[in-house]
Design a protein around this motif. Structure first.
Motif, mmCIF file in Angstrom:
data_model
loop_
_atom_site.group_PDB
_atom_site.id
_atom_site.type_symbol
_atom_site.label_atom_id
_atom_site.label_comp_id
_atom_site.label_asym_id
_atom_site.label_seq_id
_atom_site.Cartn_x
_atom_site.Cartn_y
_atom_site.Cartn_z
ATOM 1 N N ASN A 193 17.331 16.475 29.204
ATOM 2 C CA ASN A 193 16.831 15.217 29.761
ATOM 3 C C ASN A 193 17.246 15.009 31.217
ATOM 4 O OD1 ASN A 193 17.702 13.741 26.612
ATOM 5 N ND2 ASN A 193 15.695 14.505 27.217
ATOM 6 N N VAL A 194 18.202 15.787 31.676
ATOM 7 C CA VAL A 194 18.769 15.585 33.015
ATOM 8 C C VAL A 194 18.116 16.550 33.997
ATOM 9 C CG1 VAL A 194 20.893 15.550 34.379
ATOM 10 C CG2 VAL A 194 20.947 14.887 31.962
ATOM 11 N N ASP A 195 17.596 16.022 35.089
ATOM 12 C CA ASP A 195 16.933 16.895 36.065
ATOM 13 C C ASP A 195 17.948 17.764 36.793
ATOM 14 O OD1 ASP A 195 17.630 15.727 38.857
ATOM 15 O OD2 ASP A 195 16.988 13.960 37.747
ATOM 16 N N GLU A 196 17.460 18.837 37.396
ATOM 17 C CA GLU A 196 18.324 19.873 37.974
ATOM 18 C C GLU A 196 19.203 19.351 39.113
ATOM 19 O OE1 GLU A 196 14.835 21.808 40.799
ATOM 20 O OE2 GLU A 196 14.973 22.351 38.675
ATOM 21 N N ILE A 197 18.688 18.427 39.908
ATOM 22 C CA ILE A 197 19.470 17.884 41.024
ATOM 23 C C ILE A 197 20.644 17.058 40.505
ATOM 24 C CG2 ILE A 197 19.430 16.318 43.007
ATOM 25 C CD1 ILE A 197 16.512 17.129 43.460
ATOM 26 N N LEU A 198 20.374 16.206 39.522
ATOM 27 C CA LEU A 198 21.423 15.368 38.958
ATOM 28 C C LEU A 198 22.464 16.213 38.225
ATOM 29 C CD1 LEU A 198 22.569 12.604 38.407
ATOM 30 C CD2 LEU A 198 20.960 12.336 36.509
ATOM 31 N N LEU A 199 22.008 17.237 37.533
ATOM 32 C CA LEU A 199 22.931 18.120 36.817
ATOM 33 C C LEU A 199 23.867 18.832 37.781
ATOM 34 C CD1 LEU A 199 23.607 19.129 33.977
ATOM 35 C CD2 LEU A 199 22.020 21.022 34.343
ATOM 36 N N SER A 200 23.328 19.277 38.903
ATOM 37 C CA SER A 200 24.152 19.940 39.912
ATOM 38 C C SER A 200 25.188 18.977 40.486
ATOM 39 C CB SER A 200 23.264 20.493 41.033
ATOM 40 O OG SER A 200 24.035 21.129 42.032
ATOM 41 N N LYS A 201 24.789 17.729 40.717
ATOM 42 C CA LYS A 201 25.728 16.739 41.233
ATOM 43 C C LYS A 201 26.862 16.476 40.250
ATOM 44 C CE LYS A 201 22.656 14.141 44.322
ATOM 45 N NZ LYS A 201 22.101 12.802 44.651
ATOM 46 N N ILE A 202 26.520 16.399 38.964
ATOM 47 C CA ILE A 202 27.543 16.175 37.937
ATOM 48 C C ILE A 202 28.587 17.281 37.995
ATOM 49 C CG2 ILE A 202 27.970 16.124 35.439
ATOM 50 C CD1 ILE A 202 25.175 14.827 35.149
ATOM 51 N N CYS A 203 28.130 18.529 38.119
ATOM 52 C CA CYS A 203 29.053 19.670 38.125
ATOM 53 C C CYS A 203 29.782 19.833 39.448
ATOM 54 C CB CYS A 203 28.298 20.952 37.762
ATOM 55 S SG CYS A 203 27.724 20.972 36.060
ATOM 56 N N HIS A 204 29.314 19.129 40.480
ATOM 57 C CA HIS A 204 30.050 19.104 41.744
ATOM 58 C C HIS A 204 31.327 18.277 41.619
ATOM 59 C CE1 HIS A 204 26.829 20.958 44.178
ATOM 60 N NE2 HIS A 204 27.746 21.049 45.120
ATOM 61 N N VAL A 205 31.324 17.283 40.717
ATOM 62 C CA VAL A 205 32.459 16.349 40.655
ATOM 63 C C VAL A 205 33.248 16.437 39.355
ATOM 64 C CG1 VAL A 205 31.341 14.733 42.223
ATOM 65 C CG2 VAL A 205 31.020 14.445 39.776
ATOM 66 N N THR A 206 32.720 17.106 38.336
ATOM 67 C CA THR A 206 33.427 17.207 37.061
ATOM 68 C C THR A 206 33.348 18.628 36.516
ATOM 69 O OG1 THR A 206 31.465 16.652 35.741
ATOM 70 C CG2 THR A 206 32.850 14.824 36.469
ATOM 71 N N GLY A 207 34.274 18.947 35.622
ATOM 72 C CA GLY A 207 34.242 20.254 34.971
ATOM 73 C C GLY A 207 34.878 21.348 35.807
ATOM 74 N N PRO A 208 34.979 22.553 35.256
ATOM 75 C CA PRO A 208 35.690 23.654 35.925
ATOM 76 C C PRO A 208 35.034 24.150 37.207
ATOM 77 C CG PRO A 208 34.569 24.434 33.943
ATOM 78 C CD PRO A 208 34.495 22.946 33.909
ATOM 79 N N ILE A 209 33.694 24.104 37.277
ATOM 80 C CA ILE A 209 33.011 24.555 38.493
ATOM 81 C C ILE A 209 33.376 23.663 39.672
ATOM 82 C CG2 ILE A 209 30.790 24.999 39.585
ATOM 83 C CD1 ILE A 209 31.383 26.978 37.459
ATOM 84 N N SER A 210 33.593 22.368 39.411
ATOM 85 C CA SER A 210 33.950 21.442 40.487
ATOM 86 C C SER A 210 35.300 21.801 41.105
ATOM 87 C CB SER A 210 33.980 19.999 39.969
ATOM 88 O OG SER A 210 35.075 19.789 39.088
ATOM 89 N N VAL A 211 36.227 22.304 40.279
ATOM 90 C CA VAL A 211 37.535 22.712 40.789
ATOM 91 C C VAL A 211 37.383 23.908 41.737
ATOM 92 C CG1 VAL A 211 39.821 23.589 40.158
ATOM 93 C CG2 VAL A 211 38.720 21.849 38.742
#
Length: 404
Positions: free
Chosen positions: A276-294
């Motif tokens: 349900n989440v578009d690709e731009i929003l999903l990328s933003k989420i992973c920029h600030v949370t989760g291991p990829i953000s670190v």
């Protein structure tokens, strides 16, 4: 050296009336520290307990301490291990989708082309009636040049838009899949690859969002909320519309300290799914949370992240461990877990005795972007002795208590 210290004393007591501006204080602090060091080393202090005790006392002058052993471990924890793990994740993705990384770059070329900071409309956009201005600009030219090269005579393509460097004339390069500065942006900006990682990381996407609601909220809202223990320093990345795609307000919930719409009043939208989440929003989420953000934070400024890591290693080690469970190869996963475990710290140091620590520090300081922000003096290990330098810390960077 003594004359410099005496000059500073006289200037402070006679001309400054015992009061110093922040800039002048930092300058005099660095000058005194450097003078003391030169004075000590001019007497040729012999190696041994006395010298170690003296250096320990001199470190009291520094607001930032650089430990050789920790730097060696950090180099592996922030670079070698994550790079190896991310390379394995990308390899498993390519195997599953029956693609090569060069093939992925070829198929995603137009999409990535318009995510560059500096770009323009191209003939593909014109042909497909796509607005290039709708792309989020996140890829610097340096990264684009690492991934693609321009070929003037590629298939004799003639650009209908008469662009000097048309998108269609770029071809993928053979990239270094062990380079985090390349692989992390690839994962964050290739939608299918990012979805592959998130699907393996989080069985319940709604639980993941709920656990990271506070971090996402403060990437939209700078004001302190009821869950904050300190003023938020996150950069604004989300807007209210994007927030409302993930969370809904609960009218029955009241904030304990304020009538305002803080994040405590919101819950994850019912039955939300990754699809349900578009690709731009999903990328933003992973920029600030989760291991990829670190890993992304490390890529933005390796040295500043090191300062926090010296106080709290948990965020980085947790991110590495979390990423390991994306990998299906159990032998690889167990081997990496053993290598990063605390029981192997001595072996890790032995493997890094050949690391040129002064050179690493010098390189990081050279790469560090100069700003007009707060200065923090620190001792830097040179080839022959120690030197005193100042590091400029951005105001939105949260330093650990030990370095404040």
């Amino acid at each position: 050296m003594l004359s410099r210290i005496e000059y500073i004393r006289n200037d402070v007591t006679q001309n400054c009336e015992g009061k110093l501006s922040e800039d002048l204080f930092n300058k005099y602090w660095d000058d005194i520290a450097q003078a003391v060091f030169k004075l000590v080393y001019s007497h040729g202090i012999a190696e041994g307990r006395e010298k170690n005790l003296l250096i320990s006392r001199l470190h009291m002058l520094s607001s930032i301490d650089l430990d050789k052993h920790k730097i060696c471990r950090y180099i592996d924890m922030s670079g070698t291990y994550p790079a190896t793990i991310l390379q394995k994740i990308i390899s498993e993705y390519c195997t599953l989708t029956e693609q090569t990384i060069e093939g992925i770059l070829r198929s995603e070329k137009h999409y990535l082309y318009h995510k560059r900071f500096v770009t323009e409309s191209c003939c593909v956009c014109n042909a497909n009636d796509v607005l290039f201005c709708t792309y989020t600009k996140v890829i610097p030219e340096r990264l684009w040049d690492i991934m693609y090269e321009w070929k003037e005579d590629i298939d004799s393509h003639i650009c209908p838009s008469n662009l000097e460097k048309c998108c269609e004339r770029f071809i993928p390069k053979m990239i270094d899949k062990c380079d985090l500065s390349v692989t992390v942006p690839l994962v964050l900006n290739i939608p299918d690859m990012l979805a592959f990682v998130i699907n393996r990381l989080y069985v319940n996407f709604d639980t993941f969002l709920m656990n990271n609601k506070h971090a996402i909220y403060h990437s939209m809202e700078k004001k302190r909320c009821c869950n904050c223990v300190k003023d938020p320093t996150e950069k604004i990345l989300f807007n209210k519309k994007e927030w409302n795609k993930l969370f809904r307000k609960e009218d029955s919930v009241s904030c304990k300290i304020s009538p305002k719409d803080y994040c405590c009043k919101y819950s994850v939208i019912n039955n939300i799914k990754l699809s349900n989440v578009d690709e731009i929003l999903l990328s933003k989420i992973c920029h600030v949370t989760g291991p990829i953000s670190v890993l992304n934070l490390i890529g933005q400024d390796t040295f500043l992240y090191f300062l926090n890591w010296t106080v709290d290693e948990q965020a980085l080690s947790g991110a590495i461990t979390e990423l390991l469970y994306v990998i299906e190869d159990e032998t690889f996963r167990n081997d990496m877990l053993q290598r990063i475990s605390s029981c192997n710290l001595h072996q890790l140091y032995e493997n890094n005795v050949k690391v040129d620590v002064p050179r690493w520090i010098s390189k990081q300081l050279q790469n560090h972007k100069a700003t007009s922000e707060t200065l923090f003096p620190m001792f830097v290990f040179d080839k022959d002795d120690l030197n005193v330098k100042s590091l400029q810390i951005p105001t939105d960077f949260s330093l650990p208590n030990r370095t404040k």
